[in-house]
Design an enzyme around this catalytic site. Structure first.
Site, PDB file in Angstrom:
ATOM      1  N   PRO A 141       0.810  -1.223   0.000  1.00  0.00           N
ATOM      2  CA  PRO A 141       0.000   0.000   0.000  1.00  0.00           C
ATOM      3  C   PRO A 141       0.846   1.278   0.000  1.00  0.00           C
ATOM      4  O   PRO A 141       0.513   2.240  -0.689  1.00  0.00           O
ATOM      5  CB  PRO A 141      -0.816  -0.129   1.288  1.00  0.00           C
ATOM      6  CG  PRO A 141      -0.946  -1.599   1.487  1.00  0.00           C
ATOM      7  CD  PRO A 141       0.348  -2.191   1.007  1.00  0.00           C
ATOM      8  N   GLY A 144       4.937   1.727  -4.058  1.00  0.00           N
ATOM      9  CA  GLY A 144       4.679   1.367  -5.460  1.00  0.00           C
ATOM     10  C   GLY A 144       5.918   1.621  -6.278  1.00  0.00           C
ATOM     11  O   GLY A 144       6.818   0.786  -6.336  1.00  0.00           O
ATOM     12  N   SER A 145       5.996   2.807  -6.859  1.00  0.00           N
ATOM     13  CA  SER A 145       7.201   3.150  -7.628  1.00  0.00           C
ATOM     14  C   SER A 145       8.444   3.079  -6.754  1.00  0.00           C
ATOM     15  O   SER A 145       9.506   2.632  -7.187  1.00  0.00           O
ATOM     16  CB  SER A 145       7.082   4.570  -8.191  1.00  0.00           C
ATOM     17  OG  SER A 145       5.956   4.681  -9.015  1.00  0.00           O
ATOM     18  N   ASP A 266      14.543  -5.808 -17.593  1.00  0.00           N
ATOM     19  CA  ASP A 266      15.078  -5.649 -18.951  1.00  0.00           C
ATOM     20  C   ASP A 266      14.428  -6.652 -19.896  1.00  0.00           C
ATOM     21  O   ASP A 266      14.304  -6.414 -21.087  1.00  0.00           O
ATOM     22  CB  ASP A 266      16.600  -5.828 -18.961  1.00  0.00           C
ATOM     23  CG  ASP A 266      17.298  -4.756 -18.131  1.00  0.00           C
ATOM     24  OD1 ASP A 266      16.627  -3.780 -17.748  1.00  0.00           O
ATOM     25  OD2 ASP A 266      18.500  -4.915 -17.855  1.00  0.00           O
ATOM     26  N   ARG A 269      10.031  -5.671 -19.580  1.00  0.00           N
ATOM     27  CA  ARG A 269       9.474  -4.416 -20.116  1.00  0.00           C
ATOM     28  C   ARG A 269       9.164  -4.508 -21.611  1.00  0.00           C
ATOM     29  O   ARG A 269       8.108  -4.053 -22.036  1.00  0.00           O
ATOM     30  CB  ARG A 269      10.397  -3.241 -19.791  1.00  0.00           C
ATOM     31  CG  ARG A 269      10.237  -2.847 -18.343  1.00  0.00           C
ATOM     32  CD  ARG A 269      11.022  -1.640 -17.886  1.00  0.00           C
ATOM     33  NE  ARG A 269      10.644  -1.366 -16.513  1.00  0.00           N
ATOM     34  CZ  ARG A 269      11.481  -1.038 -15.544  1.00  0.00           C
ATOM     35  NH1 ARG A 269      12.761  -0.903 -15.794  1.00  0.00           N
ATOM     36  NH2 ARG A 269      11.036  -0.820 -14.328  1.00  0.00           N
ATOM     37  N   GLU A 392       4.918  -2.460 -14.341  1.00  0.00           N
ATOM     38  CA  GLU A 392       6.313  -2.662 -14.783  1.00  0.00           C
ATOM     39  C   GLU A 392       7.055  -1.333 -14.890  1.00  0.00           C
ATOM     40  O   GLU A 392       7.880  -1.140 -15.775  1.00  0.00           O
ATOM     41  CB  GLU A 392       6.358  -3.399 -16.119  1.00  0.00           C
ATOM     42  CG  GLU A 392       5.861  -4.823 -16.062  1.00  0.00           C
ATOM     43  CD  GLU A 392       6.864  -5.742 -15.380  1.00  0.00           C
ATOM     44  OE1 GLU A 392       6.479  -6.301 -14.332  1.00  0.00           O
ATOM     45  OE2 GLU A 392       7.980  -5.900 -15.860  1.00  0.00           O
ATOM     46  N   THR A 394       6.006   2.902 -14.091  1.00  0.00           N
ATOM     47  CA  THR A 394       5.141   3.878 -14.767  1.00  0.00           C
ATOM     48  C   THR A 394       5.931   4.585 -15.874  1.00  0.00           C
ATOM     49  O   THR A 394       7.162   4.489 -15.931  1.00  0.00           O
ATOM     50  CB  THR A 394       4.646   4.954 -13.783  1.00  0.00           C
ATOM     51  OG1 THR A 394       5.793   5.661 -13.296  1.00  0.00           O
ATOM     52  CG2 THR A 394       3.881   4.355 -12.610  1.00  0.00           C
ATOM     53  N   GLN A 396       6.617   7.563 -15.996  1.00  0.00           N
ATOM     54  CA  GLN A 396       7.573   8.484 -15.371  1.00  0.00           C
ATOM     55  C   GLN A 396       8.819   7.733 -14.897  1.00  0.00           C
ATOM     56  O   GLN A 396       9.945   8.198 -15.094  1.00  0.00           O
ATOM     57  CB  GLN A 396       6.922   9.208 -14.186  1.00  0.00           C
ATOM     58  CG  GLN A 396       5.881  10.240 -14.577  1.00  0.00           C
ATOM     59  CD  GLN A 396       4.627   9.610 -15.171  1.00  0.00           C
ATOM     60  OE1 GLN A 396       4.154   8.572 -14.714  1.00  0.00           O
ATOM     61  NE2 GLN A 396       4.080  10.233 -16.196  1.00  0.00           N
TER      62      GLN A 396
HETATM   63  C1  LIG Z   1      -3.492  -4.006 -12.683  1.00  0.00           C
HETATM   64  C2  LIG Z   1      -2.212  -3.901 -11.951  1.00  0.00           C
HETATM   65  C3  LIG Z   1      -1.354  -4.985 -11.907  1.00  0.00           C
HETATM   66  C4  LIG Z   1      -0.171  -4.916 -11.194  1.00  0.00           C
HETATM   67  N1  LIG Z   1       0.626  -6.033 -11.086  1.00  0.00           N
HETATM   68  C5  LIG Z   1       1.666  -6.022 -10.228  1.00  0.00           C
HETATM   69  C6  LIG Z   1       2.385  -7.215  -9.923  1.00  0.00           C
HETATM   70  O1  LIG Z   1       2.123  -8.280 -10.492  1.00  0.00           O
HETATM   71  N2  LIG Z   1       3.365  -7.173  -8.981  1.00  0.00           N
HETATM   72  C7  LIG Z   1       3.689  -6.021  -8.335  1.00  0.00           C
HETATM   73  O2  LIG Z   1       4.579  -6.046  -7.503  1.00  0.00           O
HETATM   74  N3  LIG Z   1       3.051  -4.854  -8.607  1.00  0.00           N
HETATM   75  C8  LIG Z   1       2.032  -4.842  -9.527  1.00  0.00           C
HETATM   76  N4  LIG Z   1       1.344  -3.676  -9.780  1.00  0.00           N
HETATM   77  C9  LIG Z   1       1.761  -2.452  -9.114  1.00  0.00           C
HETATM   78  C10 LIG Z   1       2.367  -1.420 -10.072  1.00  0.00           C
HETATM   79  O3  LIG Z   1       3.627  -1.826 -10.474  1.00  0.00           O
HETATM   80  C11 LIG Z   1       2.344  -0.082  -9.330  1.00  0.00           C
HETATM   81  O4  LIG Z   1       1.020   0.339  -9.246  1.00  0.00           O
HETATM   82  C12 LIG Z   1       3.169   0.957 -10.049  1.00  0.00           C
HETATM   83  O5  LIG Z   1       4.529   0.646  -9.969  1.00  0.00           O
HETATM   84  C13 LIG Z   1       2.955   2.363  -9.488  1.00  0.00           C
HETATM   85  O6  LIG Z   1       2.984   2.378  -8.105  1.00  0.00           O
HETATM   86  P1  LIG Z   1       1.836   3.137  -7.310  1.00  0.00           P
HETATM   87  O7  LIG Z   1       0.552   2.621  -7.840  1.00  0.00           O
HETATM   88  O8  LIG Z   1       2.088   2.989  -5.881  1.00  0.00           O
HETATM   89  O9  LIG Z   1       1.990   4.638  -7.743  1.00  0.00           O
HETATM   90  P2  LIG Z   1       2.983   5.707  -7.078  1.00  0.00           P
HETATM   91  O10 LIG Z   1       4.337   5.127  -6.956  1.00  0.00           O
HETATM   92  O11 LIG Z   1       2.348   6.263  -5.873  1.00  0.00           O
HETATM   93  O12 LIG Z   1       3.001   6.799  -8.222  1.00  0.00           O
HETATM   94  C14 LIG Z   1       1.971   7.798  -8.383  1.00  0.00           C
HETATM   95  C15 LIG Z   1       2.395   8.737  -9.501  1.00  0.00           C
HETATM   96  O13 LIG Z   1       3.623   9.368  -9.141  1.00  0.00           O
HETATM   97  C16 LIG Z   1       4.604   9.161 -10.149  1.00  0.00           C
HETATM   98  N5  LIG Z   1       5.914   9.029  -9.518  1.00  0.00           N
HETATM   99  C17 LIG Z   1       6.303   8.221  -8.512  1.00  0.00           C
HETATM  100  N6  LIG Z   1       7.604   8.361  -8.243  1.00  0.00           N
HETATM  101  C18 LIG Z   1       8.080   9.293  -9.109  1.00  0.00           C
HETATM  102  C19 LIG Z   1       9.362   9.862  -9.355  1.00  0.00           C
HETATM  103  N7  LIG Z   1      10.448   9.518  -8.647  1.00  0.00           N
HETATM  104  N8  LIG Z   1       9.450  10.781 -10.329  1.00  0.00           N
HETATM  105  C20 LIG Z   1       8.368  11.145 -11.068  1.00  0.00           C
HETATM  106  N9  LIG Z   1       7.155  10.647 -10.897  1.00  0.00           N
HETATM  107  C21 LIG Z   1       7.008   9.719  -9.929  1.00  0.00           C
HETATM  108  C22 LIG Z   1       4.181   7.878 -10.839  1.00  0.00           C
HETATM  109  O14 LIG Z   1       4.682   7.796 -12.147  1.00  0.00           O
HETATM  110  C23 LIG Z   1       2.670   8.022 -10.805  1.00  0.00           C
HETATM  111  O15 LIG Z   1       2.273   8.825 -11.879  1.00  0.00           O
HETATM  112  C24 LIG Z   1       0.172  -3.719 -10.516  1.00  0.00           C
HETATM  113  C25 LIG Z   1      -0.675  -2.617 -10.602  1.00  0.00           C
HETATM  114  C26 LIG Z   1      -1.844  -2.702 -11.283  1.00  0.00           C
HETATM  115  C27 LIG Z   1      -2.754  -1.510 -11.301  1.00  0.00           C
END
Ligand SMILES: Cc1cc2nc3c(=O)[nH]c(=O)nc-3n(C[C@H](O)[C@H](O)[C@H](O)COP(=O)(O)OP(=O)(O)OC[C@H]3O[C@@H](n4cnc5c(N)ncnc54)[C@H](O)[C@@H]3O)c2cc1C
Lengths: 415, 364
Positions: A141, A144-145, A266, A269, A392, A394, A396
């Site tokens: 929760p 993410g990124s 690598d 993606r 995989e 975002t 960004q």
């Molecule tokens: C349908 C679905 C399937 C998924 N499958 C998997 C899976 O199998 N395994 C797994 O581990 N995860 C999985 N994910 C998670 C996915 O990888 C994350 O949702 C994604 O990496 C973004 O994390 P977040 O949602 O927490 O967004 P956040 O990290 O909170 O990002 C929010 C926004 O801020 C931007 N942002 C964040 N950091 C920066 C930065 N340093 N510079 C600029 N912009 C930034 C992001 O680009 C985004 O626009 C899945 C997600 C979905 C929706």
């Protein structure tokens, strides 16, 4: 090898097989699974299992010879072949494609950092009688990124690790843990103070006590694919289920720890990019088909002052799609050639994520009342498309990676 | 197979042109632009690289490259990186030689092609563009009418490079509504080279309007003889050339902006360490590479003998937009300095805008 753009016959063959599956099994059911979220597309799965268990799409072929020689034995078109198949299956239906049985992201991580013995032990299930799935759980929760913010812990207890924490958004988590004898590669920290150096991947098998799927997310698109929350409550797994070294050592130079696992990106993606571009191609074909029925054909090469806005839009869609697909092929080709494709993998992911998002959104607009209607597939493709700009890494995050690479910056210099 | 590595020979050619672009073109291009004068010494040296001759089959005195269009794209990118005006000047002889090669009769090939392997820069040019907003290469206003054993050409042309010194012109005109091409010698009665044009960019390259008032040429001057030409096929070779030049120009602008951004400090750190700058650079790199690969693919298809209009058109259109975007961002990244003529980026922005207009102005 000179510059060439001819798809090899061996790839054309598997692609036409994939096309049959896409046309006959996936397309007829695509709308159904979109409207019946969380129903499992067994026709597709049962159709695919005999094929992928014989000739795994990703990673699992390493289990056959546990000598770490798999890389060398791979045919030099493995990755190019794979992206062609993924593109075609996603052209069929991206939601069902994400339910393709096999090791998937889990196997990719095991293949990247597991020992030969671990590969043999964990991956053989993906060649068995019944379909099985692998998945990868990093996201939490609050993380993410920024993967370094994960809080799930792994504490050693004699011959076991005890895992506690909550994972979210795990693609195929239910298929792996509840619908098959599958596995999930769970990332956890063995030392919360150590940052990335403390982060380790653990193989959690289906049936492990203390591991429960607590939620399936309702989503904008790819609704056939389950996106699971996984709760780990004192989940005990054998000590040798840790992938790579249990030591907390900073990762400089090592390929086996966090950095090594990040290397799987690598490989994965370009696969996500290929999936995006299957949706994009489906959309472009559909738009051109409907336009043709109305007597509108695209006049390539006509001067600007004669072209309609719609013709220009369609040409731009095709140009962006093509550029993205060539970038994706190049990234995959580099892997096959044994070249470092870290930059190219992120480049194609950015471009494909952008292209499919724009193409599908534009298509809904161009088709007007038909575009927005659920009687036509375009609105669904627009919903399916968007995830490719998110998972995989975002758009960004992948731009960050590209930027760091071209500028020669570390993650500290460019945040 | 699908493969992205040039042959050793192609790499060697590209490296040679790259060195030429860096050492010879880049040292003179700004002065050439400001003075609106071609540095002929550099153009002649560029000609002597023998790029056109390499594309001409051995039968006609050339070297007979097996992948002439792909190699041409690799070389054109490097020339475009060096400077667009000089690149176009170096490539002008190709505007006559390549249509003869692709559409000429056997006799026309034997008569004209060998001179393009000479060391001296051939004084030839071609006239396709017309000075009107509705210009369409497939529906020209300049006409060719058959009268007995002759054709009579009438109309106006524009953007004719190096026309003032040209001794042979390849002039495109509509004959019964179809675009055809005619070889016209200097001094033909009724052929007048007009004033030098004043353009937004590529100022070092002198271009002219051309007036044709009932210019008579023998029937044998019609390119391709009775068969005539397929203008679209020739345009495809122009489209990939322009796309490749655009990639080169864009790469130059991108590289310049990248270095600048790493060195320019604002608010205590290099501006490249800010995402809004870094992301612009990342997108520039991605778009350049995407267009480069699209251009290679289109070129490869032409070398395979495919029709490939769609690929050529899309590569070129995408290249136009990409080059403009990249050049504009390069100016933006330099800020106010980007607007100043002591830096090169404003010139690249002006030149990049030209790609949309330059139909038939380069060919590979
Ligand atoms: C349908 C679905 C399937 C998924 N499958 C998997 C899976 O199998 N395994 C797994 O581990 N995860 C999985 N994910 C998670 C996915 O990888 C994350 O949702 C994604 O990496 C973004 O994390 P977040 O949602 O927490 O967004 P956040 O990290 O909170 O990002 C929010 C926004 O801020 C931007 N942002 C964040 N950091 C920066 C930065 N340093 N510079 C600029 N912009 C930034 C992001 O680009 C985004 O626009 C899945 C997600 C979905 C929706």
């Amino acid at each position: 090898m000179p510059i060439e753009f001819k798809t090899p016959g061996a790839i054309q063959q598997v692609v036409s097989m994939a096309q049959m599956v896409a046309e006959q099994v996936m397309r007829p059911k695509a709308a159904y699974y979109d409207e019946h979220e969380h129903e499992i597309p067994w026709e597709y799965i049962n159709m695919m299992w005999p094929i992928v268990s014989q000739s795994p799409l990703l990673g699992a072929d390493d289990s056959r010879n546990g000598h770490g020689e798999a890389e060398r034995k791979r045919s030099p078109i493995t990755n190019v072949r794979l992206i062609h198949i993924v593109e075609m299956l996603s052209w069929g239906d991206a939601g069902q494609y994400l339910c393709t049985p096999g090791g998937n992201l889990g196997a990719a991580a095991i293949a990247a950092v597991g020992t030969p013995e671990q590969k043999r032990r964990f991956l053989s299930r993906f060649q068995g009688e019944k379909p099985a799935w692998g998945a990868m759980a990093m996201t939490e929760p609050q993380a993410g990124s920024d993967t370094s913010a994960i809080k799930t812990t792994a504490v050693r207890d004699g011959d076991f690790w005890v895992l506690n924490g909550e994972k979210i958004f795990c693609t195929g988590g239910r298929l792996a843990l509840e619908e098959s004898n599958g596995l999930v590669v769970v990332w956890a920290t063995v030392d919360p103070k150590a940052g990335r150096a403390g982060m380790k991947p653990f193989v959690v098998e289906a049936g492990t006590p203390g591991v429960t799927v607590t939620k399936l997310e309702p989503k904008l698109g790819i609704r056939a694919s389950d996106t699971a929350s996984i709760l780990l409550q004192d989940a005990r797994i054998p000590f040798d289920h840790i992938l790579g070294s249990p030591e907390v050592i900073s990762d400089t130079g090592g390929e086996k720890g966090f950095k090594g696992a990040m290397k799987t990106f690598d490989a994965t993606r370009p696969i996500v990019a290929a999936s995006a571009l299957g949706i994009a191609r489906a959309t472009i074909e559909y738009v051109k088909h409907l336009l043709n029925q109305e007597g509108i054909t695209i006049r390539y090469g006509a001067p600007l002052h004669q072209l309609s806005a719609v013709e220009l839009e369609v040409m731009d869609m095709e140009a962006q799609h093509r550029a993205a697909w060539l970038l994706t092929q190049k990234a995959a080709w580099m892997m096959d050639m044994g070249l470092n494709n870290n930059l190219e993998a992120s480049m194609c992911k950015v471009k494909a994520g952008d292209a499919v998002t724009r193409i599908t959104q534009k298509a809904v607009e161009i088709l007007g009342p038909l575009g927005y209607s659920r009687a036509h597939p375009v609105e669904k493709w627009m919903r399916d498309a968007k995830i490719n700009d998110i998972f995989e890494g975002t758009g960004q995050i992948n731009r960050l990676i590209v930027a760091r690479r071209i500028l020669g910056y570390t993650s500290r210099e460019l945040k | 197979m699908i493969a992205f590595s040039p042959t050793e020979e192609q790499t060697l050619i590209a490296e040679t042109v790259k060195r030429f672009a860096r050492e010879r073109m880049r040292s003179v291009f700004r002065e050439a632009e400001e003075s609106s004068e071609l540095p002929w010494e550099v153009v002649n040296k560029g000609w002597q690289l023998g790029l056109l001759s390499a594309a001409i089959p051995e039968d006609y005195g050339g070297l007979g490259d097996a992948q002439p269009t792909v190699t041409g794209a690799l070389a054109a990118e490097e020339l475009g990186w060096g400077d667009l005006a000089l690149a176009l000047a170096i490539m002008v002889p190709g505007l006559v030689a390549l249509p003869i090669l692709y559409a000429g009769t056997e006799e026309q090939k034997r008569t004209y092609l060998p001179r393009f392997s000479d060391e001296g820069y051939p004084k030839v040019t071609a006239a396709l563009i017309e000075p009107r907003f509705r210009f369409d290469p497939a529906a020209l206003e300049t006409t060719a009418v058959r009268q007995g054993n002759e054709y009579v050409l009438s109309g106006r042309k524009a953007y004719v490079p190096l026309a003032a010194g040209a001794e042979l012109f390849l002039i495109y005109a509509a004959e019964k509504g179809q675009t055809q091409a005619f070889l016209v010698e200097r001094g033909a009665p009724g052929l007048t080279v007009g004033e030098r044009e004043r353009l937004m960019g590529v100022k070092a390259l002198d271009t002219y309007e051309l007036a044709l008032d009932g210019v008579r040429v023998p029937a044998s001057a019609r390119l391709g003889g009775d068969a005539g030409i397929d203008i679209n096929r020739l345009l495809n070779h122009s489209r990939v050339a322009l796309a490749a030049l655009a990639v080169g120009l864009a790469r130059g602008a991108y590289e310049y902006a990248l270095e600048y951004a790493k060195n320019r400090v604002a608010f205590g750190e290099p501006i490249a360490q800010r995402q809004s700058i870094a992301f612009m650079l990342a997108e520039m790199a991605i778009e350049i590479e995407g267009v480069r690969l699209s251009t290679w693919e289109a070129a490869w298809r032409l070398d395979q003998g495919e029709e490939a209009t769609r690929e050529c058109v899309l590569a070129r259109q995408n290249a136009n937009a990409m080059a403009l975007m990249v050049a504009d961002r390069a100016v933006q990244i330099l800020g106010g300095h980007g607007y100043i003529r002591e830096y090169p980026v404003e010139l690249w922005l002006r030149n990049a805008r030209g790609f949309a207009t330059f139909d038939g102005l380069a060919m590979i």
